[in-house]
Design an enzyme around this catalytic site. Sequence first.
Site, mmCIF file in Angstrom:
data_model
loop_
_atom_site.group_PDB
_atom_site.id
_atom_site.type_symbol
_atom_site.label_atom_id
_atom_site.label_comp_id
_atom_site.label_asym_id
_atom_site.label_seq_id
_atom_site.Cartn_x
_atom_site.Cartn_y
_atom_site.Cartn_z
ATOM 1 N N CYS A 31 57.456 40.177 30.809
ATOM 2 C CA CYS A 31 57.316 41.000 29.599
ATOM 3 C C CYS A 31 56.842 42.401 29.980
ATOM 4 O O CYS A 31 55.852 42.553 30.698
ATOM 5 C CB CYS A 31 56.331 40.362 28.625
ATOM 6 S SG CYS A 31 57.027 38.918 27.834
ATOM 7 N N ARG A 49 45.799 39.479 28.690
ATOM 8 C CA ARG A 49 46.450 39.969 29.922
ATOM 9 C C ARG A 49 45.541 40.915 30.726
ATOM 10 O O ARG A 49 46.016 41.879 31.340
ATOM 11 C CB ARG A 49 47.782 40.649 29.632
ATOM 12 C CG ARG A 49 48.798 39.768 28.977
ATOM 13 C CD ARG A 49 49.236 38.592 29.859
ATOM 14 N NE ARG A 49 50.068 37.693 29.091
ATOM 15 C CZ ARG A 49 49.599 36.608 28.444
ATOM 16 N NH1 ARG A 49 48.321 36.259 28.530
ATOM 17 N NH2 ARG A 49 50.416 35.846 27.749
ATOM 18 N N GLU A 65 52.431 45.922 29.545
ATOM 19 C CA GLU A 65 51.829 44.741 30.183
ATOM 20 C C GLU A 65 52.006 44.849 31.701
ATOM 21 O O GLU A 65 51.105 44.538 32.457
ATOM 22 C CB GLU A 65 52.482 43.452 29.673
ATOM 23 C CG GLU A 65 51.951 42.219 30.399
ATOM 24 C CD GLU A 65 52.425 40.900 29.829
ATOM 25 O OE1 GLU A 65 52.593 40.784 28.602
ATOM 26 O OE2 GLU A 65 52.615 39.966 30.626
HETATM 27 C C1 LIG Z 1 60.654 35.679 34.586
HETATM 28 C C2 LIG Z 1 59.178 35.979 34.380
HETATM 29 C C3 LIG Z 1 58.443 35.251 33.441
HETATM 30 C C4 LIG Z 1 57.086 35.531 33.233
HETATM 31 N N1 LIG Z 1 56.394 34.804 32.300
HETATM 32 C C5 LIG Z 1 55.086 35.084 32.084
HETATM 33 C C6 LIG Z 1 54.337 34.341 31.100
HETATM 34 O O1 LIG Z 1 54.818 33.439 30.453
HETATM 35 N N2 LIG Z 1 53.038 34.669 30.925
HETATM 36 C C7 LIG Z 1 52.425 35.659 31.635
HETATM 37 O O2 LIG Z 1 51.220 35.906 31.445
HETATM 38 N N3 LIG Z 1 53.109 36.367 32.571
HETATM 39 C C8 LIG Z 1 54.408 36.097 32.818
HETATM 40 N N4 LIG Z 1 55.112 36.822 33.745
HETATM 41 C C9 LIG Z 1 54.440 37.920 34.473
HETATM 42 C C10 LIG Z 1 53.792 37.529 35.818
HETATM 43 O O3 LIG Z 1 54.414 36.398 36.413
HETATM 44 C C11 LIG Z 1 52.295 37.265 35.658
HETATM 45 O O4 LIG Z 1 51.628 38.408 35.164
HETATM 46 C C12 LIG Z 1 51.627 36.863 36.979
HETATM 47 O O5 LIG Z 1 50.293 36.577 36.681
HETATM 48 C C13 LIG Z 1 51.670 37.959 38.045
HETATM 49 O O6 LIG Z 1 51.344 37.345 39.279
HETATM 50 P P1 LIG Z 1 51.822 38.016 40.662
HETATM 51 O O7 LIG Z 1 51.288 37.166 41.755
HETATM 52 O O8 LIG Z 1 53.281 38.222 40.661
HETATM 53 O O9 LIG Z 1 51.056 39.373 40.595
HETATM 54 P P2 LIG Z 1 51.628 40.872 40.955
HETATM 55 O O10 LIG Z 1 52.689 41.175 39.969
HETATM 56 O O11 LIG Z 1 52.019 40.825 42.391
HETATM 57 O O12 LIG Z 1 50.359 41.706 40.743
HETATM 58 C C14 LIG Z 1 49.817 41.903 39.444
HETATM 59 C C15 LIG Z 1 48.445 42.564 39.596
HETATM 60 O O13 LIG Z 1 47.541 41.653 40.208
HETATM 61 C C16 LIG Z 1 47.022 42.194 41.422
HETATM 62 N N5 LIG Z 1 46.857 41.057 42.358
HETATM 63 C C17 LIG Z 1 47.788 40.131 42.676
HETATM 64 N N6 LIG Z 1 47.236 39.222 43.489
HETATM 65 C C18 LIG Z 1 45.958 39.568 43.698
HETATM 66 C C19 LIG Z 1 44.872 39.031 44.467
HETATM 67 N N7 LIG Z 1 45.013 37.904 45.183
HETATM 68 N N8 LIG Z 1 43.689 39.679 44.446
HETATM 69 C C20 LIG Z 1 43.526 40.807 43.728
HETATM 70 N N9 LIG Z 1 44.513 41.380 42.993
HETATM 71 C C21 LIG Z 1 45.718 40.760 42.989
HETATM 72 C C22 LIG Z 1 48.023 43.230 41.856
HETATM 73 O O14 LIG Z 1 47.415 44.202 42.690
HETATM 74 C C23 LIG Z 1 48.473 43.788 40.506
HETATM 75 O O15 LIG Z 1 47.503 44.697 40.040
HETATM 76 C C24 LIG Z 1 56.455 36.557 33.983
HETATM 77 C C25 LIG Z 1 57.196 37.272 34.941
HETATM 78 C C26 LIG Z 1 58.540 36.994 35.138
HETATM 79 C C27 LIG Z 1 59.306 37.789 36.169
#
Ligand SMILES: Cc1cc2nc3c(=O)[nH]c(=O)nc-3n(C[C@H](O)[C@H](O)[C@H](O)COP(=O)(O)OP(=O)(O)OC[C@H]3O[C@@H](n4cnc5c(N)ncnc54)[C@H](O)[C@@H]3O)c2cc1C
Length: 303
Positions: A215, A167, A285
């Site tokens: 998570c 992660r 996480e």
């Molecule tokens: C119901 C649910 C299920 C999930 N299941 C999983 C799973 O199975 N496995 C897993 O690993 N995660 C899971 N997640 C967590 C999440 O979806 C992941 O961590 C995902 O990668 C986050 O993406 P995001 O676009 O929402 O990032 P955000 O939450 O918007 O941002 C996360 C981080 O990334 C940075 N960021 C985002 N986009 C960029 C960009 N383009 N450039 C630079 N920095 C950026 C942000 O500044 C922040 O630091 C789950 C979440 C939910 C709500």
Amino acid sequence: MSTPSWIPSIIKERQSLSPYTTMKIGGIARFFSVVHTVEDLLECIRFSQQQSLPLFVIGKGSNLIVGDGCIDAVFVVNRIGGVLLKDDRVKVGAGVNASYLSQKISKMGYGGLEFFSGIPGTVGGCVVMNAGAQQKEVKDILLEVETIDPFGNFCHYSRDDLKFGYRTSPFKGKKEVIVSLTFKVYEDQMAEEKRVSILKKRLDTQPYTVPTAGCMFKNPIGASAGQLIDRCGLKGLQIGGVKVSSKHANFFENNHNATAQNVLDLIERVRYEVKIKTGIDLELEVIPCFTTCTPTLQHPTVS
Ligand SMILES: Cc1cc2nc3c(=O)[nH]c(=O)nc-3n(C[C@H](O)[C@H](O)[C@H](O)COP(=O)(O)OP(=O)(O)OC[C@H]3O[C@@H](n4cnc5c(N)ncnc54)[C@H](O)[C@@H]3O)c2cc1C
């Protein structure tokens, strides 16, 4: 109220961030923009540099806990799109939803991205977090990443330049914004069937109908954070509007207009109980976004 002339028209002032996180929690961004193009992103980067304010990128906000106050930063919601499949490579705009991409590619008869099924983040966010499921992580399928640095320069990385961990990635906490990336895929007529079965398993075991941030804690080596929390009898534990999910103990549910402070309090309580009962320290996480809270908003001095 019209936007003052020193603020580019694509940037708004004082926008609530809660609609831009999956947990539906978050205070007010001092400056805010939803960007669909690289040009708009460059404009936001220039503005943050001019105002000496941090730029914070939100993908789908699906791994974020955003503070309750006013946050002195330029928030950019990345919606840069585009999906281009050529041979065994798919080039994707960083704002594309990972679960949607998985469905689109598997329906075209290509495999490799099924594990994204049900992950609500953008692919850019998934690279930053090295998102994973089903014993697969982003690092296993990534070929290239394109970013923009705080000075507006484009940077290209190949997978071999990048060191990933559980992660985490070299982009976590850094100032570069991911604009596009390329994944490797392979022909597989069974991909769609596999994807649907992964999604079904998720829906059966994780809370998908209430706002969560996925998570909360990383799995400690050799253990499952969810099982540890469950064994400590913490399922259903509630502080304010936020509750440890009864369906999956590593998810916190926002049931009744929870605040970020409620989430922090529940995190500390769960950590404390798990430490006392098992001796294990749970590591977050989710990404807390609190650092630049200011009690009142001040307009910058304009020369
Ligand atoms: C119901 C649910 C299920 C999930 N299941 C999983 C799973 O199975 N496995 C897993 O690993 N995660 C899971 N997640 C967590 C999440 O979806 C992941 O961590 C995902 O990668 C986050 O993406 P995001 O676009 O929402 O990032 P955000 O939450 O918007 O941002 C996360 C981080 O990334 C940075 N960021 C985002 N986009 C960029 C960009 N383009 N450039 C630079 N920095 C950026 C942000 O500044 C922040 O630091 C789950 C979440 C939910 C709500």
